[in-house]
Design a protein around this motif. Structure first.
Motif, PDB file in Angstrom:
ATOM      1  N   UNK A  79      11.643 -64.094 -79.018  1.00  0.00           N
ATOM      2  CA  UNK A  79      11.682 -64.528 -80.680  1.00  0.00           C
ATOM      3  C   UNK A  79      12.691 -65.625 -80.915  1.00  0.00           C
ATOM      4  N   UNK A  80      12.733 -66.066 -82.101  1.00  0.00           N
ATOM      5  CA  UNK A  80      13.659 -67.038 -82.534  1.00  0.00           C
ATOM      6  C   UNK A  80      15.213 -66.452 -82.321  1.00  0.00           C
ATOM      7  N   UNK A  81      16.170 -67.415 -82.149  1.00  0.00           N
ATOM      8  CA  UNK A  81      17.590 -66.970 -81.967  1.00  0.00           C
ATOM      9  C   UNK A  81      18.014 -66.706 -83.272  1.00  0.00           C
ATOM     10  N   UNK A  82      18.928 -65.824 -83.460  1.00  0.00           N
ATOM     11  CA  UNK A  82      19.555 -65.565 -84.617  1.00  0.00           C
ATOM     12  C   UNK A  82      20.657 -66.592 -84.701  1.00  0.00           C
ATOM     13  N   UNK A  83      20.700 -67.028 -85.882  1.00  0.00           N
ATOM     14  CA  UNK A  83      21.977 -68.165 -86.152  1.00  0.00           C
ATOM     15  C   UNK A  83      23.352 -67.635 -85.865  1.00  0.00           C
TER      16      UNK A  83
END
Length: 159
Positions: free
Chosen positions: A151-155
């Motif tokens: 999944x996309x990384x969390x900022x």
């Protein structure tokens, strides 16, 4: 069968996964004892994972590469290593060996690759690098077969 319903091999046969993990720990120790540092190792691990199309393992080894001190430019150049000047002769030999091991089904380890890489790496380094590549190619296949999510990384939180 959707990704959510795929068999997760590392959970479905824990004894086999633990054996592979133990094998990898042994291989990592052989590599360290043979003079393969983490930078060299992670460059090979990322490239094998890129070539196999294993996004999960690319992410794992990207994080390890950063921990080993690789900068973003070096990591970005791995995919284009033949045209890049950022890698040492040893690292270039490792990348060449990575491609031969990852695509071993095409030509085995061609004599010219074996001779070239063997002229740069010591026998101990060649053996250690080879076992590292056996290990990562195994993990790539497990993660790809199970469609492990990336999944996309969390900022990062502003500090």
């Amino acid at each position: 069968m959707s990704a959510e319903r795929r068999v997760h091999l590392s959970r479905s046969a824990m004894d086999a996964y633990r054996a592979l993990d133990s094998f990898t720990q042994t291989v990592n120790q052989i590599a360290a004892d043979s003079g393969i540092d983490d930078r060299f190792k992670e460059i090979m691990m990322i490239h094998a994972s890129q070539l196999n199309g294993c996004a999960f393992c690319v992410r794992v080894h990207l994080d390890r590469a950063v921990e080993a001190g690789l900068d973003i430019d070096t990591i970005a150049q791995i995919a284009t290593w033949r045209e890049s000047g950022v890698f040492t002769e040893r690292e270039r030999a490792g990348l060449e060996l990575t491609e031969a091991f990852t695509f071993i089904h095409e030509d085995g380890i061609p004599d010219d690759v074996y001779d070239h890489v063997g002229g740069i790496l010591t026998e101990k380094e060649y053996v250690a690098a080879s076992w590292l590549l056996v290990s990562i190619n195994s993990f790539n296949r497990i993660a790809i077969a199970g469609r492990y999510p990336v999944p996309p990384r969390k900022p990062a939180a502003a500090g």
